[in-house]
Scaffold this motif. Structure first.
Motif, PDB file in Angstrom:
ATOM      1  N   PHE A 110       0.854  -1.185   0.000  1.00 44.86           N
ATOM      2  CA  PHE A 110       0.000   0.000   0.000  1.00 44.86           C
ATOM      3  C   PHE A 110       0.888   1.233   0.000  1.00 44.86           C
ATOM      4  N   ASP A 111       0.333   2.342  -0.429  1.00 45.80           N
ATOM      5  CA  ASP A 111       1.144   3.557  -0.553  1.00 45.80           C
ATOM      6  C   ASP A 111       1.662   4.058   0.779  1.00 45.80           C
ATOM      7  N   THR A 112       0.891   3.907   1.845  1.00 44.43           N
ATOM      8  CA  THR A 112       1.272   4.451   3.143  1.00 44.43           C
ATOM      9  C   THR A 112       1.127   3.392   4.235  1.00 44.43           C
ATOM     10  N   GLU A 114      -0.228   3.885   7.048  1.00 43.78           N
ATOM     11  CA  GLU A 114      -1.571   4.029   7.638  1.00 43.78           C
ATOM     12  C   GLU A 114      -2.570   3.109   6.943  1.00 43.78           C
ATOM     13  N   GLU A 115      -2.480   3.037   5.603  1.00 50.67           N
ATOM     14  CA  GLU A 115      -3.349   2.117   4.863  1.00 50.67           C
ATOM     15  C   GLU A 115      -2.984   0.674   5.175  1.00 50.67           C
ATOM     16  N   HIS A 119      -4.651  -3.708   7.142  1.00 52.19           N
ATOM     17  CA  HIS A 119      -4.604  -5.057   6.591  1.00 52.19           C
ATOM     18  C   HIS A 119      -3.638  -5.954   7.363  1.00 52.19           C
TER      19      HIS A 119
END
Length: 229
Positions: A110-112, A114-115, A119
């Protein structure tokens, strides 16, 4: 606090002795934990200092298929990146006898961070509490990716912290993700390792500060501290 911690500081004659003794201690800790649990979780650091310890551990025969290995922190970079802690652990610990251990990832595509946390967290939650944690300390008194002045540090040091926090700080070349102090402190056994007179000076200085200035203090309670010149 300082007086209680200093009782648990072990000075070794040389770095080779430290590597042998700490690897042996961790092996014993893992074996003891496996006596009472079907599976155990071993938290490991990135960086160059623990590499020889992890290599030595990889050669020790224990029931590795029942051991889950999780990084204390990770840079938010792909596994193939030269600065990936995952790549480092694969090259040091997850081979030889320890190739049978299960690696629990704290990075996702994921890009960050936080995202990614959304998961990753369910897998982390499933392998807690930790049984054994090996920790390092930087020259700025950080441990894992809990850096002085970093984002989410106060949260990461709190008693009601989540399992994971996203980390950024001025001058940091990559975003990071880190286990929090609460999770690291859940471990039945903790070992903090550093080398050199300068790191010992930094450690001694940290004992007179507070955890926001010296985050390593947030994980020292109950830890064994190992150092050699």
């Amino acid at each position: 606090m300082a007086r209680n911690i200093m009782k648990k500081v072990i000075k070794y004659n040389n770095r080779d002795e430290l590597v042998e003794k700490v690897a042996s201690n961790i092996s014993t800790d893992l074996t003891n934990a496996l006596d009472s649990r079907e599976s155990v979780t071993f938290a490991v650091p990135g960086g160059s200092t623990p590499g020889p310890i992890l290599k030595k551990l990889s050669e020790i025969n224990l029931d590795w298929k029942r051991v889950q290995v999780v990084l204390g922190d990770e840079r938010w970079v792909p596994y193939s990146h030269e600065r990936s802690n995952t790549r480092l652990i694969e090259e040091t610990l997850l081979k030889n006898a320890a190739s049978k251990a299960k690696f629990v990832h704290i990075y996702a595509n994921f890009d960050t961070p936080e995202e990614g946390i959304l998961h990753i967290n369910k897998d982390i939650d499933a392998c807690l509490p930790l049984s054994v944690a090996l920790l390092g300390m930087g020259a700025d008194m950080h441990t894992a990716s809990l850096f002085p002045g970093s984002s989410n540090l106060k949260l990461a040091l709190s008693t009601n912290a989540p399992n994971l926090v996203a980390v950024s700080a001025p001058g940091m070349s990559e975003r990071r993700i880190s286990l929090t102090a609460r999770v690291l402190n859940s471990s039945q056994a903790k070992h903090l390792v550093f080398f050199g007179i300068e790191k010992k000076r930094v450690f001694d200085e940290a004992l007179s500060l507070n955890p926001l200035s010296a985050p390593v203090l947030g994980v020292l309670d109950g830890a064994l501290v190992h150092w050699a010149d």
